[in-house]
Design a protein around this motif. Sequence first.
Motif, PDB file in Angstrom:
ATOM      1  N   ALA A  61       0.826  -1.209   0.000  1.00  6.85           N
ATOM      2  CA  ALA A  61       0.000   0.000   0.000  1.00  6.85           C
ATOM      3  C   ALA A  61       0.858   1.255   0.000  1.00  6.85           C
ATOM      4  CB  ALA A  61      -0.927  -0.009   1.209  1.00  6.85           C
ATOM      5  N   TRP A  62       1.953   1.226   0.777  1.00  7.10           N
ATOM      6  CA  TRP A  62       2.876   2.367   0.774  1.00  7.10           C
ATOM      7  C   TRP A  62       3.532   2.540  -0.591  1.00  7.10           C
ATOM      8  CZ3 TRP A  62       5.594   0.602   5.914  1.00  7.10           C
ATOM      9  CH2 TRP A  62       4.768   0.922   7.000  1.00  7.10           C
ATOM     10  N   LEU A  63       3.903   1.416  -1.222  1.00  4.58           N
ATOM     11  CA  LEU A  63       4.588   1.487  -2.514  1.00  4.58           C
ATOM     12  C   LEU A  63       3.673   1.936  -3.643  1.00  4.58           C
ATOM     13  CD1 LEU A  63       6.790  -1.757  -2.394  1.00  4.58           C
ATOM     14  CD2 LEU A  63       7.607   0.611  -2.383  1.00  4.58           C
ATOM     15  N   PHE A  64       2.441   1.406  -3.655  1.00  2.00           N
ATOM     16  CA  PHE A  64       1.541   1.649  -4.784  1.00  2.00           C
ATOM     17  C   PHE A  64       0.398   2.604  -4.455  1.00  2.00           C
ATOM     18  CE2 PHE A  64       3.467  -2.544  -5.572  1.00  2.00           C
ATOM     19  CZ  PHE A  64       4.042  -2.300  -6.812  1.00  2.00           C
ATOM     20  N   ASN A  65       0.455   3.201  -3.267  1.00  2.61           N
ATOM     21  CA  ASN A  65      -0.459   4.280  -2.900  1.00  2.61           C
ATOM     22  C   ASN A  65      -1.936   3.867  -2.986  1.00  2.61           C
ATOM     23  OD1 ASN A  65      -1.054   6.878  -1.995  1.00  2.61           O
ATOM     24  ND2 ASN A  65      -1.282   7.657  -4.077  1.00  2.61           N
ATOM     25  N   TYR A  66      -2.281   2.792  -2.293  1.00  3.84           N
ATOM     26  CA  TYR A  66      -3.692   2.431  -2.195  1.00  3.84           C
ATOM     27  C   TYR A  66      -4.052   2.256  -0.719  1.00  3.84           C
ATOM     28  CZ  TYR A  66      -2.287  -2.512  -1.555  1.00  3.84           C
ATOM     29  OH  TYR A  66      -1.741  -3.684  -1.095  1.00  3.84           O
ATOM     30  N   ALA A  67      -5.342   2.242  -0.433  1.00  5.19           N
ATOM     31  CA  ALA A  67      -5.827   2.137   0.948  1.00  5.19           C
ATOM     32  C   ALA A  67      -6.133   0.677   1.257  1.00  5.19           C
ATOM     33  CB  ALA A  67      -7.067   2.999   1.139  1.00  5.19           C
ATOM     34  N   PRO A  68      -5.330   0.032   2.092  1.00  5.96           N
ATOM     35  CA  PRO A  68      -5.543  -1.388   2.375  1.00  5.96           C
ATOM     36  C   PRO A  68      -6.586  -1.613   3.471  1.00  5.96           C
ATOM     37  CG  PRO A  68      -3.621  -0.629   3.553  1.00  5.96           C
ATOM     38  CD  PRO A  68      -4.142   0.569   2.788  1.00  5.96           C
ATOM     39  N   MET A  69      -7.202  -2.787   3.453  1.00 11.12           N
ATOM     40  CA  MET A  69      -8.101  -3.170   4.539  1.00 11.12           C
ATOM     41  C   MET A  69      -7.345  -3.971   5.596  1.00 11.12           C
ATOM     42  SD  MET A  69     -10.894  -3.285   6.212  1.00 11.12           S
ATOM     43  CE  MET A  69     -12.174  -2.618   5.174  1.00 11.12           C
ATOM     44  N   LEU A  70      -6.637  -5.027   5.164  1.00  9.92           N
ATOM     45  CA  LEU A  70      -5.940  -5.895   6.117  1.00  9.92           C
ATOM     46  C   LEU A  70      -4.556  -5.343   6.423  1.00  9.92           C
ATOM     47  CD1 LEU A  70      -6.131  -8.514   7.766  1.00  9.92           C
ATOM     48  CD2 LEU A  70      -4.989  -9.669   5.863  1.00  9.92           C
ATOM     49  N   THR A  71      -4.372  -4.863   7.639  1.00 10.58           N
ATOM     50  CA  THR A  71      -3.103  -4.327   8.117  1.00 10.58           C
ATOM     51  C   THR A  71      -2.862  -4.879   9.520  1.00 10.58           C
ATOM     52  OG1 THR A  71      -4.165  -2.405   9.127  1.00 10.58           O
ATOM     53  CG2 THR A  71      -3.445  -2.172   6.816  1.00 10.58           C
ATOM     54  N   PRO A  72      -1.644  -4.754  10.073  1.00  9.71           N
ATOM     55  CA  PRO A  72      -1.424  -5.215  11.449  1.00  9.71           C
ATOM     56  C   PRO A  72      -2.394  -4.608  12.474  1.00  9.71           C
ATOM     57  CG  PRO A  72       0.679  -4.933  10.357  1.00  9.71           C
ATOM     58  CD  PRO A  72      -0.359  -4.404   9.400  1.00  9.71           C
ATOM     59  N   PRO A  73      -2.680  -3.285  12.415  1.00 11.14           N
ATOM     60  CA  PRO A  73      -3.676  -2.757  13.366  1.00 11.14           C
ATOM     61  C   PRO A  73      -5.060  -3.371  13.168  1.00 11.14           C
ATOM     62  CG  PRO A  73      -2.344  -0.973  12.488  1.00 11.14           C
ATOM     63  CD  PRO A  73      -2.024  -2.174  11.670  1.00 11.14           C
TER      64      PRO A  73
END
Length: 287
Positions: free
Chosen positions: A260-272
Amino acid sequence: MATSPSVVAVTGATGFIGRQLCTQLLQSGWSVRALVRNPKAAVALSQIGVELIPGDLENRKALTRLLSGCDAVVHSAGAVRGANQADFDRTNVTGTSELIAATKRHAPEARFIMLSSMAALEPQLSWYAYSKFKAEQLLVRNAGSLEWAALRPAAVYGPGDKEMLPIFRLMARGITPVPGETDNRLSLLHVDDLVRAILVLLDVETAPCQAMDICDGCEKGYSWDEITLLAEDVWHRRIRILKLPKGLTNLVARINLRLAWLFNYAPMLTPPKLRELRHPNWVINNR
């Protein structure tokens, strides 16, 4: 002589809850204005009689058009995906602040209803939870003379929901994926019940001026074992619980966040988000 219908301003109208809300508001006799970022994506709302106001929560001219002369505001817009705290705060905190301030300027007599989340009860778990907690605090501090209420719904499901749909599809194929322990418990709420609660808050004589939890009334909530049994009754088949390996889901969440950081999209599944999903007790009540 007929009186004009009361006007309600709605944010988040093109979302899962917002679409259901606008439909029910119109059927209940309200005149509905909706703030929409992309009017082309809101054609269906326009076709049923919703007045579309192009713009977002950062557009003060659009907020003026949305709020001028309105009798009520329902703030259901919210960011549920993001790669950092700022992604959530932009809409859930700053956007809420702008909307409260604009309501006080242009519709000081309007009733203000905000959709929060039960995640706000555990703000330390995730970026999303903390942003919802901060939005509630903003409303408490800055509402001034506004009559207001905030609803913290349990996990909302129903027609049009995209967030829980992948889980339901897997259940229909015979698998319940569980990211935490199978005996973790959570409360649920059908979207129709949430919308009815909003309509009640718009109709009562005096708004409660507090945040309130809302669920389907099941006192102890549901474990994943119990949800699976309910799903078996619905689909008339055996459904196997698949407990997702912690190490694997941690890895997937970290990779998803890096991408998401590399390709600038908003992810749903993240560590938080995983911390949210693994929380052992998401049971709330309607008291």
